[in-house]
Design a protein around this motif. Structure first.
Motif, PDB file in Angstrom:
ATOM      1  N   GLN A  66       0.850  -1.192   0.000  1.00 32.05           N
ATOM      2  CA  GLN A  66       0.000   0.000   0.000  1.00 32.05           C
ATOM      3  C   GLN A  66       0.887   1.243   0.000  1.00 32.05           C
ATOM      4  OE1 GLN A  66      -3.372  -0.221  -0.238  1.00 32.05           O
ATOM      5  NE2 GLN A  66      -2.975  -2.432  -0.387  1.00 32.05           N
ATOM      6  N   PRO A  67       0.438   2.319  -0.672  1.00 33.90           N
ATOM      7  CA  PRO A  67       1.245   3.546  -0.684  1.00 33.90           C
ATOM      8  C   PRO A  67       1.597   3.995   0.735  1.00 33.90           C
ATOM      9  CG  PRO A  67      -0.596   3.758  -2.194  1.00 33.90           C
ATOM     10  CD  PRO A  67      -0.791   2.460  -1.463  1.00 33.90           C
ATOM     11  N   ASP A  68       2.807   4.460   0.894  1.00 37.46           N
ATOM     12  CA  ASP A  68       3.317   4.978   2.169  1.00 37.46           C
ATOM     13  C   ASP A  68       3.487   3.903   3.247  1.00 37.46           C
ATOM     14  OD1 ASP A  68       3.381   7.495   1.018  1.00 37.46           O
ATOM     15  OD2 ASP A  68       1.322   7.924   1.631  1.00 37.46           O
ATOM     16  N   ALA A 119      14.054   3.541   5.237  1.00 35.63           N
ATOM     17  CA  ALA A 119      12.723   3.119   4.798  1.00 35.63           C
ATOM     18  C   ALA A 119      11.726   3.970   5.562  1.00 35.63           C
ATOM     19  CB  ALA A 119      12.495   1.639   5.104  1.00 35.63           C
ATOM     20  N   VAL A 120      10.690   4.437   4.852  1.00 38.41           N
ATOM     21  CA  VAL A 120       9.690   5.303   5.483  1.00 38.41           C
ATOM     22  C   VAL A 120       8.379   4.523   5.577  1.00 38.41           C
ATOM     23  CG1 VAL A 120       8.535   7.543   5.367  1.00 38.41           C
ATOM     24  CG2 VAL A 120      10.822   7.290   4.400  1.00 38.41           C
ATOM     25  N   VAL A 121       7.790   4.498   6.769  1.00 35.97           N
ATOM     26  CA  VAL A 121       6.537   3.762   6.959  1.00 35.97           C
ATOM     27  C   VAL A 121       5.508   4.667   7.633  1.00 35.97           C
ATOM     28  CG1 VAL A 121       7.741   1.544   7.163  1.00 35.97           C
ATOM     29  CG2 VAL A 121       7.190   2.834   9.233  1.00 35.97           C
ATOM     30  N   PRO A 165      13.495  -0.031  -8.942  1.00 34.98           N
ATOM     31  CA  PRO A 165      12.480   1.023  -8.969  1.00 34.98           C
ATOM     32  C   PRO A 165      11.715   1.069 -10.290  1.00 34.98           C
ATOM     33  CG  PRO A 165      14.675   1.962  -9.262  1.00 34.98           C
ATOM     34  CD  PRO A 165      14.871   0.487  -9.003  1.00 34.98           C
ATOM     35  N   THR A 166      10.418   1.406 -10.184  1.00 33.32           N
ATOM     36  CA  THR A 166       9.608   1.641 -11.387  1.00 33.32           C
ATOM     37  C   THR A 166       9.164   3.097 -11.463  1.00 33.32           C
ATOM     38  OG1 THR A 166       7.526   1.051 -10.289  1.00 33.32           O
ATOM     39  CG2 THR A 166       8.742  -0.738 -11.354  1.00 33.32           C
ATOM     40  N   THR A 167       9.620   3.906 -10.493  1.00 29.69           N
ATOM     41  CA  THR A 167       9.440   5.354 -10.583  1.00 29.69           C
ATOM     42  C   THR A 167      10.821   5.996 -10.543  1.00 29.69           C
ATOM     43  OG1 THR A 167       9.236   5.614  -8.170  1.00 29.69           O
ATOM     44  CG2 THR A 167       7.191   5.363  -9.400  1.00 29.69           C
ATOM     45  N   ALA A 168      10.909   7.228 -11.041  1.00 32.10           N
ATOM     46  CA  ALA A 168      12.197   7.945 -11.014  1.00 32.10           C
ATOM     47  C   ALA A 168      11.957   9.322 -10.391  1.00 32.10           C
ATOM     48  CB  ALA A 168      12.735   8.118 -12.445  1.00 32.10           C
TER      49      ALA A 168
END
Ligand SMILES: NC(=O)c1ccc[n+]([C@@H]2O[C@H](COP(=O)([O-])OP(=O)(O)OC[C@H]3O[C@@H](n4cnc5c(N)ncnc54)[C@H](O)[C@@H]3O)[C@@H](O)[C@H]2O)c1
Ligand SMILES: [Fe+2]
Length: 409
Positions: A69-71, A150-152, A137-140
């Motif tokens: 899930q995002p974030d 890591a951000v949660v 990664p699939t985003t740049a």
């Protein structure tokens, strides 16, 4: 000037169109069972089946968790760890945006050391190496493929929280621009703007006295001669190509430059760290539920204006990385131009210009400033010292769209 430098980076970084096909050989050196952390979007595409086939051909069996899930909410981490435990993976592969890569990092951490995720919040709390990680990664992009953080999100906390440790740096990063060709325009703009802010904040971060224990006492050590190389190059990759990639997702050169830029920005801020724009985005994101990249980008020109007196020379170099020629211009003029260039680039790709446009409620400005001060590692990294009143002035200016109130302050 101090010549201190620090670089923390994966053991291998593969960059280039088609490099995702190297994943099988990269994984095989770590064992025969790989957990793949991804999301439903990628799971619905042929890319995931292709990845698993590639692993299988190299003798690596894989188990997929496709519900990132995002974030990265904490309950999502718990479900992923439970899903993987019986499989006993030898390595973890994160493929997707920053959320999938961060989930892979914390899952590798919990599968290795167990315990409650919250005991690892903060810096240097990870007791030792974690399962080997491969980040794709699939985003740049967030740069998470090379960073030690890591951000949660944790429902018990108002703001998102970071787990920062050199042990969370991936073993291998595979950056294949082809994976970003499908990014829609607004996502391209948002994550590209995040990458540019990483580079700017790393390049202008506080420079600390080079004590011999600096790297042991700080995960993010501030501006240094190694991170500078990556930061400036990242700006030169991203600035001229961001708008092109947003307006034409099939522009192969622009996609490649953005992915290279976001990787280099990750290498820069992964050791230097970020600063005020990232600190203030935490409460702004919590209140407005806007994407991380949108918030940091909206804030960046105001933070630059506030930091201008401490960073004139750096801003002049940023202007040059944007393609502005120095000829006949004073450092002061170039520094002004850098702020203008950043603001107009972000405006051109649809980043809202004020915190009011992001939906921040006016009565919450003081609260936003107080909460931002809680992101101590980012606040301490700002080139100009911050206190709650100074942060409030930045927040008020960014809310009202009034950069001039910060000028020469
Ligand atoms: N660890 C780090 O160093 C670091 C740095 C910056 C940000 N972050 C964190 O990363 C997260 C944000 O990551 P993000 O911005 O990459 O977004 P994301 O991973 O949250 O993904 C956002 C959306 O984009 C979609 N998406 C991903 N790749 C796509 C593609 N190629 N085509 C179409 N859609 C695609 C995803 O499916 C998802 O719906 C936040 O949690 C942020 O705090 C981490
Ligand atoms: Fe960021």
């Amino acid at each position: 000037m101090s010549q201190f430098g620090l670089l923390r980076a994966p053991g291998a970084i593969l960059f280039g169109a088609g490099q995702r096909h190297a994943v099988g050989r990269a994984a095989r050196q770590h064992g025969s069972r790989a957990l793949i952390c991804t999301d439903k979007r990628l799971a619905s595409l042929p890319d995931l089946a292709e990845l698993q086939q590639n692993l299988k051909a190299a003798g690596v069996e894989s188990l997929v968790f496709d519900d990132t899930q995002p974030d990265v909410p904490r309950e999502c981490v718990d479900r992923c760890v439970e899903h993987a435990r019986g499989f006993a993976p030898n390595l973890v592969i994160g493929i997707g945006g920053g959320s999938c890569i961060d989930l892979a990092k914390v899952t590798a951490l919990l599968l290795t050391h167990g315990g409650d995720l919250s005991t690892y919040y903060g810096e240097f709390r990870v007791p030792g190496p974690v399962l080997p990680l491969i980040a794709i990664p699939t985003t740049a992009g967030t740069g998470s493929e090379v960073t030690p953080v890591a951000v949660v999100s944790d429902a018990e906390r108002t703001l998102k929280v970071g787990i920062s440790s050199p042990h969370l740096v991936a073993h291998t990063a595979i950056c294949d621009p082809e994976l970003t060709y499908g990014c829609p325009p607004m996502l391209t703009a948002t994550v590209g703007a995040d990458a540019l802010t990483h580079a700017i904040e790393a390049f202008t971060a506080l420079r600390r006295a080079p004590q011999s224990d600096l790297a042991d006492t700080h995960v993010f050590v501030g501006k240094n001669v190694l991170s500078d190389q990556f930061a400036l190059r990242a700006i030169a990759c991203i600035a001229p190509y961001l708008a092109a990639a947003v307006s034409d997702g099939q522009n192969v050169k622009a996609r490649s430059k953005l992915m290279l830029g976001s990787l280099l920005a990750g290498l820069a801020f992964g050791t230097a760290g970020t600063a005020a724009a990232h600190a203030i985005q935490y409460p702004v994101g919590a209140l407005t539920h806007t994407a991380h990249g949108v918030g940091v980008a909206a804030l960046m020109p105001y933070v630059m204006e506030f930091n201008r007196s401490a960073c004139t020379s750096e801003f002049a170099q940023i202007a040059e990385a944007f393609g502005v020629t120095r000829a006949g211009r004073s450092l002061e003029k170039l520094a002004d131009t850098a702020i203008e260039e950043v603001a107009s680039l972000f405006a051109s790709v649809g980043i809202p210009p004020t915190l009011a446009d992001l939906g921040l409620p006016e009565p919450k400005l003081q609260w936003t400033a107080e909460q931002a001060m809680g992101a101590a590692r980012l606040v301490k990294n700002n080139p100009r010292p911050l206190d709650v009143d100074k942060v409030l002035r930045i927040v008020e200016a960014a809310f009202a769209g009034d950069r001039s109130s910060l000028r020469f302050s």
